[in-house]
Design a protein around this motif. Structure first.
Motif, PDB file in Angstrom:
ATOM      1  N   TYR A 140       0.840  -1.202   0.000  1.00 53.91           N
ATOM      2  CA  TYR A 140       0.000   0.000   0.000  1.00 53.91           C
ATOM      3  C   TYR A 140       0.872   1.248   0.000  1.00 53.91           C
ATOM      4  N   CYS A 141       0.472   2.229  -0.807  1.00 56.00           N
ATOM      5  CA  CYS A 141       1.179   3.511  -0.880  1.00 56.00           C
ATOM      6  C   CYS A 141       0.165   4.634  -0.727  1.00 56.00           C
ATOM      7  N   ASN A 142       0.321   5.430   0.319  1.00 54.98           N
ATOM      8  CA  ASN A 142      -0.547   6.599   0.479  1.00 54.98           C
ATOM      9  C   ASN A 142       0.166   7.818  -0.091  1.00 54.98           C
ATOM     10  N   ASP A 143      -0.409   8.367  -1.153  1.00 55.39           N
ATOM     11  CA  ASP A 143       0.129   9.572  -1.784  1.00 55.39           C
ATOM     12  C   ASP A 143      -0.874  10.725  -1.677  1.00 55.39           C
ATOM     13  N   ALA A 144      -1.940  10.483  -0.898  1.00 54.36           N
ATOM     14  CA  ALA A 144      -3.053  11.443  -0.809  1.00 54.36           C
ATOM     15  C   ALA A 144      -2.959  12.240   0.484  1.00 54.36           C
ATOM     16  N   PHE A 145      -1.968  13.112   0.571  1.00 55.68           N
ATOM     17  CA  PHE A 145      -1.845  13.937   1.780  1.00 55.68           C
ATOM     18  C   PHE A 145      -3.150  14.680   2.067  1.00 55.68           C
ATOM     19  N   ALA A 146      -3.793  15.199   1.014  1.00 54.40           N
ATOM     20  CA  ALA A 146      -4.984  16.040   1.190  1.00 54.40           C
ATOM     21  C   ALA A 146      -6.166  15.289   1.796  1.00 54.40           C
ATOM     22  N   ALA A 147      -6.119  13.948   1.773  1.00 56.65           N
ATOM     23  CA  ALA A 147      -7.197  13.150   2.371  1.00 56.65           C
ATOM     24  C   ALA A 147      -6.767  12.493   3.679  1.00 56.65           C
ATOM     25  N   SER A 148      -5.556  12.751   4.129  1.00 59.64           N
ATOM     26  CA  SER A 148      -4.980  11.984   5.234  1.00 59.64           C
ATOM     27  C   SER A 148      -5.416  12.448   6.619  1.00 59.64           C
ATOM     28  N   LYS A 200     -10.152  28.698  12.550  1.00 57.52           N
ATOM     29  CA  LYS A 200      -8.688  28.765  12.586  1.00 57.52           C
ATOM     30  C   LYS A 200      -8.148  28.919  14.010  1.00 57.52           C
ATOM     31  N   ALA A 201      -9.016  28.789  15.016  1.00 62.67           N
ATOM     32  CA  ALA A 201      -8.592  29.009  16.404  1.00 62.67           C
ATOM     33  C   ALA A 201      -7.455  28.065  16.791  1.00 62.67           C
ATOM     34  N   GLY A 202      -7.585  26.784  16.413  1.00 61.36           N
ATOM     35  CA  GLY A 202      -6.544  25.815  16.744  1.00 61.36           C
ATOM     36  C   GLY A 202      -5.224  26.161  16.085  1.00 61.36           C
ATOM     37  N   VAL A 203      -5.274  26.638  14.848  1.00 58.20           N
ATOM     38  CA  VAL A 203      -4.064  27.052  14.120  1.00 58.20           C
ATOM     39  C   VAL A 203      -3.398  28.223  14.835  1.00 58.20           C
ATOM     40  N   LEU A 204      -4.198  29.221  15.209  1.00 53.48           N
ATOM     41  CA  LEU A 204      -3.657  30.403  15.885  1.00 53.48           C
ATOM     42  C   LEU A 204      -2.981  30.016  17.202  1.00 53.48           C
ATOM     43  N   ARG A 205      -3.644  29.171  17.973  1.00 57.78           N
ATOM     44  CA  ARG A 205      -3.092  28.760  19.276  1.00 57.78           C
ATOM     45  C   ARG A 205      -1.790  27.985  19.107  1.00 57.78           C
ATOM     46  N   THR A 370      -3.775  20.189   5.717  1.00 56.63           N
ATOM     47  CA  THR A 370      -2.758  21.196   6.036  1.00 56.63           C
ATOM     48  C   THR A 370      -3.141  21.954   7.299  1.00 56.63           C
ATOM     49  N   LEU A 371      -4.414  22.319   7.408  1.00 57.31           N
ATOM     50  CA  LEU A 371      -4.896  23.023   8.604  1.00 57.31           C
ATOM     51  C   LEU A 371      -4.665  22.186   9.854  1.00 57.31           C
ATOM     52  N   GLU A 372      -4.999  20.893   9.785  1.00 54.98           N
ATOM     53  CA  GLU A 372      -4.854  20.048  10.975  1.00 54.98           C
ATOM     54  C   GLU A 372      -3.382  19.880  11.351  1.00 54.98           C
ATOM     55  N   TYR A 373      -2.495  19.781  10.364  1.00 59.54           N
ATOM     56  CA  TYR A 373      -1.067  19.728  10.666  1.00 59.54           C
ATOM     57  C   TYR A 373      -0.639  21.028  11.350  1.00 59.54           C
ATOM     58  N   MET A 374      -1.162  22.155  10.838  1.00 60.98           N
ATOM     59  CA  MET A 374      -0.819  23.455  11.422  1.00 60.98           C
ATOM     60  C   MET A 374      -1.399  23.631  12.822  1.00 60.98           C
ATOM     61  N   GLU A 375      -2.390  22.819  13.167  1.00 58.84           N
ATOM     62  CA  GLU A 375      -2.935  22.823  14.526  1.00 58.84           C
ATOM     63  C   GLU A 375      -2.131  21.913  15.455  1.00 58.84           C
ATOM     64  N   GLY A 376      -1.154  21.188  14.891  1.00 57.90           N
ATOM     65  CA  GLY A 376      -0.364  20.276  15.701  1.00 57.90           C
ATOM     66  C   GLY A 376      -0.977  18.905  15.854  1.00 57.90           C
ATOM     67  N   LYS A 377      -2.014  18.607  15.062  1.00 55.37           N
ATOM     68  CA  LYS A 377      -2.676  17.309  15.150  1.00 55.37           C
ATOM     69  C   LYS A 377      -1.941  16.256  14.323  1.00 55.37           C
ATOM     70  N   GLU A 378      -1.997  15.011  14.802  1.00 54.88           N
ATOM     71  CA  GLU A 378      -1.461  13.906  14.019  1.00 54.88           C
ATOM     72  C   GLU A 378      -2.504  13.486  12.995  1.00 54.88           C
ATOM     73  N   LEU A 379      -2.086  13.330  11.750  1.00 54.85           N
ATOM     74  CA  LEU A 379      -3.012  12.947  10.690  1.00 54.85           C
ATOM     75  C   LEU A 379      -3.114  11.424  10.648  1.00 54.85           C
ATOM     76  N   PRO A 380      -4.330  10.872  10.744  1.00 54.62           N
ATOM     77  CA  PRO A 380      -4.486   9.409  10.792  1.00 54.62           C
ATOM     78  C   PRO A 380      -3.860   8.685   9.615  1.00 54.62           C
ATOM     79  N   GLY A 381      -3.996   9.262   8.403  1.00 54.72           N
ATOM     80  CA  GLY A 381      -3.461   8.615   7.214  1.00 54.72           C
ATOM     81  C   GLY A 381      -1.950   8.629   7.145  1.00 54.72           C
ATOM     82  N   VAL A 382      -1.318   9.493   7.932  1.00 57.70           N
ATOM     83  CA  VAL A 382       0.143   9.543   8.016  1.00 57.70           C
ATOM     84  C   VAL A 382       0.625   8.629   9.137  1.00 57.70           C
TER      85      VAL A 382
END
Length: 389
Positions: A140-148, A200-205, A370-382
């Motif tokens: 399996y290869c995940n190349d879909a960052f935008a869906a991760s 964007k509150a999580g991103v700002l924080r 991208t927003l969730e990464y900028m909030e410091g969240k771990e992306l499930p697909g990653v």
């Protein structure tokens, strides 16, 4: 960093690749090929190395049932053009149609499976559906960052049944975000725009303790002024986000950069009379729809000596010519610096494309991811991918 599919011997193997081919269609034709183009390098490389390449994706929101309006069939033709190889199409992503298409697949060839969201089990991350998808492949290869950022079967579930690696686009996105946010060259300037503080509150924080300057723009800025008790006319404001805006302003101190003037109009549509006013002088019946010339100059000064710039959210309603000057000026100011520049996906990437802005170091294909990464969240697909040794 995550382990790369390039480090796997894929010759003759069935490689199940999750791409994000969620492209706009009109009358059965693809109207924007950005995501198809972005997926091509991984697919071309796998084909060159004689993998049997099985491509999966979603398209739109078909509500868990087949709907011709959301078929990936028109995408197959454009994918073939971008990859430079024939791409066959399977009329389902699981079952006999998918299995027959995979069985017929030769090394170095590609097949695109039908929309995974034609099955309700996809968005539920159903184990049986994930197992059926995984059964088509050997790797399996995940190349879909935008869906991760979505814990769906084709993104997360299949990794429970197959060795899971990152594709070229996935790694490029992760590298760019890591370089910009985790190991930035200083000073780090973040530009956060958009309509609502609440989204964007999580991103700002998350960004506040990490950045040297935080530029807040777009309709979000109206809420900061309104939270101070300043009248904003008919501008979009979020009273329920006043406390959040006050907290950000208090914590940011001198880091925070807000607009000093704005372009106002009575309605958000082309052909309107516009005025440029100070942000504390917006009259009743008028609404702020872009930043003014003094603010554009302020941005340019703040950005001039930046080492790293992260831009997520346009400062104005760029889709309407009368309110696009701020976004254009901001993009040009970023592109003119020597900084490492990361442009967040979604509306910002659309603005860059529409206005012909750049060059930038990296333009992300991800919106919500991208927003969730900028909030410091771990992306499930990653998280489910193998780590680099």
């Amino acid at each position: 960093m995550k382990a790369s599919i390039r480090d796997v011997d894929v010759a003759g193997k069935r490689v199940l690749v999750r791409e994000d081919l969620n492209v706009p269609l009109k009358d059965g034709r693809v109207t924007d090929e950005t995501r198809i183009e972005a997926s091509a390098p991984t697919l071309k490389e796998l084909a060159r190395r004689h993998a049997r390449v099985i491509v999966t994706s979603h398209l739109g929101r078909p509500k868990g049932a087949p709907n011709p309006e959301f078929s990936l069939e028109p995408v197959a033709e454009r994918l073939a053009a971008r990859v430079g190889l024939p791409v066959s199409f399977a009329r389902d992503c699981v079952g006999k149609a998918a299995q027959d298409a995979v069985d017929a697949l030769q090394p170095g060839h590609l097949v695109l499976l039908e929309n995974v969201r034609f099955h309700a089990e996809e968005e539920k991350n159903d184990a049986g559906f994930a197992r059926a998808l995984a059964g088509l492949g050997e790797v399996y290869c995940n190349d879909a960052f935008a869906a991760s950022h979505r814990a769906h079967a084709s993104v997360v579930g299949v990794a429970g049944y197959l060795p899971a690696y990152a594709g070229d686009l996935m790694l490029a996105e992760l590298h760019a975000l890591h370089r910009a946010l985790d190991e930035p060259r200083r000073p780090l300037v973040a530009i956060v725009g958009g309509a609502k503080v609440s989204t964007k509150a999580g991103v700002l924080r998350h960004l506040l303790p990490r950045v040297d300057s935080l530029i807040v723009c777009g309709a979000m800025a109206n809420t900061f002024f309104a939270a101070r008790g300043i009248q904003m006319g008919s501008s979009l404001v979020e009273p329920e986000a006043f406390d959040e805006a006050r907290n950000v302003e208090r914590q940011a101190g001198a880091k925070l950069v807000l607009p000093v003037d704005g372009v106002v109009a009575r309605e958000m549509k082309p052909g309107q009379e516009t005025r440029t006013v100070a942000m504390d002088a917006v009259e009743d019946g008028w609404r702020v729809l872009d930043v003014g010339p003094k603010t554009r100059e302020l941005y340019a000064r703040r950005l001039r000596d930046a080492g790293t710039i992260v831009w997520n959210g346009p400062p104005g309603v760029f889709e309407i010519p009368e309110f696009a000057a701020g976004t254009r000026a901001l993009g040009e100011a970023i592109a003119s610096t020597a900084a490492y520049s990361l442009v967040g996906g979604g509306d910002t990437a659309a603005a860059v494309e529409q206005l012909g802005l750049g060059p930038f170091s990296h333009v992300s294909t991800g919106g919500g991811a991208t927003l969730e990464y900028m909030e410091g969240k771990e992306l499930p697909g990653v998280a489910v991918l193998k780590d680099e040794k």
